[in-house]
Design an enzyme around this catalytic site. Structure first.
Site, PDB file in Angstrom:
ATOM      1  N   HIS A 175       0.841  -1.209  -0.035  1.00  0.00           N
ATOM      2  CA  HIS A 175      -0.050  -0.042  -0.085  1.00  0.00           C
ATOM      3  C   HIS A 175       0.729   1.202  -0.058  1.00  0.00           C
ATOM      4  CE1 HIS A 175      -2.748   2.926   1.801  1.00  0.00           C
ATOM      5  NE2 HIS A 175      -3.918   2.084   1.592  1.00  0.00           N
ATOM      6  N   ASP A 196       3.260  -4.512   8.095  1.00  0.00           N
ATOM      7  CA  ASP A 196       1.692  -4.021   7.820  1.00  0.00           C
ATOM      8  C   ASP A 196       0.351  -4.833   8.071  1.00  0.00           C
ATOM      9  OD1 ASP A 196      -0.546  -2.533   6.777  1.00  0.00           O
ATOM     10  OD2 ASP A 196       0.307  -1.856   5.048  1.00  0.00           O
ATOM     11  N   GLN A 234      -4.731  -5.166   6.996  1.00  0.00           N
ATOM     12  CA  GLN A 234      -5.588  -6.006   6.463  1.00  0.00           C
ATOM     13  C   GLN A 234      -5.565  -7.396   7.292  1.00  0.00           C
ATOM     14  OE1 GLN A 234      -8.248  -5.130   4.673  1.00  0.00           O
ATOM     15  NE2 GLN A 234      -7.247  -3.145   3.855  1.00  0.00           N
ATOM     16  N   LYS A 252     -10.585  -0.082  10.490  1.00  0.00           N
ATOM     17  CA  LYS A 252     -10.709  -1.273   9.726  1.00  0.00           C
ATOM     18  C   LYS A 252     -11.493  -2.295  10.429  1.00  0.00           C
ATOM     19  CE  LYS A 252      -7.290   0.145   6.442  1.00  0.00           C
ATOM     20  NZ  LYS A 252      -7.922   0.488   5.229  1.00  0.00           N
ATOM     21  N   CYS A 258      -4.990   2.653  -3.446  1.00  0.00           N
ATOM     22  CA  CYS A 258      -3.782   3.263  -2.875  1.00  0.00           C
ATOM     23  C   CYS A 258      -2.560   2.242  -3.051  1.00  0.00           C
ATOM     24  CB  CYS A 258      -3.729   3.337  -1.452  1.00  0.00           C
ATOM     25  SG  CYS A 258      -5.015   4.748  -1.010  1.00  0.00           S
TER      26      CYS A 258
HETATM   27  C1  LIG Z   1      -2.614  -2.967   3.467  1.00  0.00           C
HETATM   28  C2  LIG Z   1      -2.917  -1.589   3.802  1.00  0.00           C
HETATM   29  N1  LIG Z   1      -1.717  -0.833   4.689  1.00  0.00           N
HETATM   30  C3  LIG Z   1      -2.153   0.419   4.936  1.00  0.00           C
HETATM   31  C4  LIG Z   1      -3.269   1.102   4.875  1.00  0.00           C
HETATM   32  C5  LIG Z   1      -3.421   2.330   5.507  1.00  0.00           C
HETATM   33  O1  LIG Z   1      -4.354   2.495   6.731  1.00  0.00           O
HETATM   34  P1  LIG Z   1      -4.658   3.876   6.887  1.00  0.00           P
HETATM   35  O2  LIG Z   1      -5.519   4.565   5.933  1.00  0.00           O
HETATM   36  O3  LIG Z   1      -5.752   3.654   8.144  1.00  0.00           O
HETATM   37  O4  LIG Z   1      -3.601   4.533   7.517  1.00  0.00           O
HETATM   38  C6  LIG Z   1      -4.439   0.163   4.406  1.00  0.00           C
HETATM   39  C7  LIG Z   1      -5.497   0.973   4.432  1.00  0.00           C
HETATM   40  O5  LIG Z   1      -6.194   1.482   3.303  1.00  0.00           O
HETATM   41  C8  LIG Z   1      -4.074  -1.079   3.779  1.00  0.00           C
HETATM   42  O6  LIG Z   1      -4.996  -1.685   3.266  1.00  0.00           O
END
Ligand SMILES: Cc1ncc(COP(=O)(O)O)c(C=O)c1O
Lengths: 128, 406
Positions: free
Chosen positions: B121, B198, B201, B224, B363
């Site tokens: 991401h 990370d 998910q 989430k 993203c």
């Molecule tokens: C795999 C992953 N990493 C990071 C994020 C970023 O999360 P946040 O926007 O809550 O910081 C997301 C969410 O969109 C994600 O799916």
């Protein structure tokens, strides 16, 4: 099924008008939106009277952006540079003949964003 | 798992959208919220709201206790060793940035390498780009296969002693791939690298134990996982957090302040400057209780079933192609392209029928480019989704294809 896409949008998407490039355009305009991958390339040739004589476009993107670009090429015909500069977002949205929700305005306005960039470059090249 | 009863806990799920009952298939972006979370937060505001860690009076003590208690429940939810290892942030993005700005600035030197993967991401790419630019370090990407798996055969050769940090997603938010994090951590540690996972998910959807695999850092977002926005978590091993310089400076994170300098508070508060999002923290505690009450194994199994069913229903639509691994090797996200129709148009038509999906690059622009795509449509599932909702998605897509397909 219910669709907010007007006949105009469906028609212009399926049959884009003035698709392609011009031999010697006066104004060349691009807009790339990396967030959705919409790309619009617009070319305008002016006649001896300074009015838009020919318009063409190419691009890739969603139905709204492509239909909007196709409609654009028709509506710009015969306009003067000053008319192009005065073109408003509401006019462009009106051509689509359907209510465009806020999160799709960017798609619909993609050719206008291109045009504005193209006009700025044209003015710079013309020395003013 | 009693989905009907679970659905009754989520007020938003009984809404009507464009005259259709809502089918919410975008939980990978952010989930809906159950009543216990809404009620826990409302109770703070109504019954004991006061700033935490400060007041010598009942409200403040009660709020502080509830906030720190929520931290303890989050710690045990991911099997951390204690509250020292749980730093509250705004979200996953801020948690990763915290590591990049503090651990990264202190430990990354010119010529060092940071190993990422092609399925990250943006929030697990851009902070490292900024760090690498500042430090003259280099980013290296572990490639993926065309069907969305990490090229694990290349890992050993990329872990070349220059790599100081490996930052990898536990589950891809686009492909759904669940990565072999245990093997990555073992190999990275063998090569002397620190590992950040990370888990944005993962933590919402499956049991996660920070001690197995033995993660150094792990990041996730409250919003989430049935919790509120504005609260996320950075898990870090105590020794690493202890050695790191602070992130933001201000109140709460200090022990003693002089005119010229200051000393830092204990963990985890050293990394929490200013009034924290403590109501949201308490909300996250309630979310963790809610999910634990149902059981993360049960939630994961429910999502596996729905995902397999969705893959089966969608893959028979002519011109629809799902990206990523087969159903039994992915979590609850299904991203696809359909008959050359732009994803925005598909999402829009689905919305007109009350179905909420995501369209775009989610993203993950570099990943889409790697796959030769600019955008996809993504349906994602959570504990409250049903097979009937998958049916409605498939039936509606079929009609979208008839209306807009070329
Ligand atoms: C795999 C992953 N990493 C990071 C994020 C970023 O999360 P946040 O926007 O809550 O910081 C997301 C969410 O969109 C994600 O799916």
């Amino acid at each position: 099924m219910s669709t907010f896409y007007s006949e105009t949008i469906l028609d212009h998407y399926a049959h884009p008008r003035n698709w392609g490039r011009l031999p010697s355009p006066d104004i060349v305009a691009d807009n790339d939106d990396p967030s959705c991958g919409d790309q619009v390339h617009l070319e305008i040739a002016l006649g001896p009277d300074g009015r838009v004589a020919q318009v063409a476009f190419e691009g890739e993107g969603c139905m709204i952006s492509m239909a909007s670009a196709s409609l654009f090429t028709e509506h710009l015909q015969g306009k003067r540079i000053a008319d192009l500069e005065g073109l408003t977002e509401e006019e462009v949205l009106g051509w689509l003949d359907a209510p465009i929700p806020p999160n799709r305005r960017r798609c619909a306005l993609s050719p206008l964003i291109a045009l504005r960039a193209g006009l700025a470059a044209y003015r710079r090249a013309a020395g003013g | 798992m009693d989905t009907a009863r679970i659905r009754a806990d989520f007020p938003a799920l009984s809404c009507t959208v464009h005259s259709h009952p809502l089918v919410f298939l975008d939980s990978a972006a952010s989930s809906q919220k159950p009543l216990p979370v809404l009620e826990a937060m409302e109770r703070v505001y109504r019954e004991y709201y006061a700033n935490v860690h400060r007041g010598i009076y009942a409200f403040s003590e009660e709020a502080t206790l509830a906030y720190e208690n929520a931290r303890d429940r989050v710690a045990s939810f991911i099997n951390a060793r204690g509250r020292e290892e749980i730093v509250f942030t705004r979200n996953t993005t801020e948690a990763i940035n915290l590591v990049a700005y503090t651990w990264g600035r202190a430990n990354i030197r010119p010529g060092d390498r940071i190993l990422l993967t092609e399925m990250e991401h943006h929030s697990n790419i851009v902070p490292w780009q900024l760090l690498a630019q500042e430090k003259g370090a280099q980013l290296v990407y572990l490639p993926i296969t065309d069907d969305g798996f990490l090229r694990m055969d290349l890992l050993d050769s990329l872990l070349d002693g220059q790599v100081k940090l490996v930052a990898v997603t536990m589950m891809s938010n686009v492909l759904g791939t669940i990565n072999p994090v245990r093997e990555i951590v073992q190999k990275a540690h063998g090569a002397g690298a620190v590992v950040l996972v990370d888990a944005a998910q993962a933590v919402p959807h499956m049991p996660v134990d920070v001690q197995d695999p033995d993660c150094d850092f792990l990041a996730f977002s409250g919003h989430k996982m049935c919790g509120p926005t504005g609260i996320g978590v950075l898990y870090g091993k105590e020794a690493l957090l202890e050695a790191m310089p602070p992130f933001l400076g201000g109140g709460d994170m200090i022990r003693k302040v002089e005119w010229e300098s200051a000393t830092w508070n204990r963990l985890p508060w050293k990394f929490e400057a200013g009034t924290p999002a403590f109501v949201e923290g308490i909300g996250l505690g309630a979310a963790v209780d809610y999910l634990s009450g149902i059981g993360m194994e049960a939630i994961a199994a429910h999502e596996r079933g729905l995902t397999a069913y969705a893959m089966e229903r969608l893959s028979v639509l002519p011109g629809l192609s799902v990206i990523g691994p087969p159903a039994h090797q992915r979590g609850g996200v299904v991203a696809f392209t359909f008959r050359g129709i732009h994803p925005h148009d598909i999402a829009h038509m689905l919305d007109m029928e009350g179905i909420a999906v995501r369209a775009g690059h989610h993203c993950a622009q570099p990943l889409h480019r790697r796959l030769g795509l600019t955008a996809t449509v993504r349906a994602s599932f959570y504990l409250y989704n049903t097979a009937e909702e998958v049916d409605r998605l498939a039936q509606t897509l079929e009609r979208v294809g008839e209306t807009l397909g070329r």
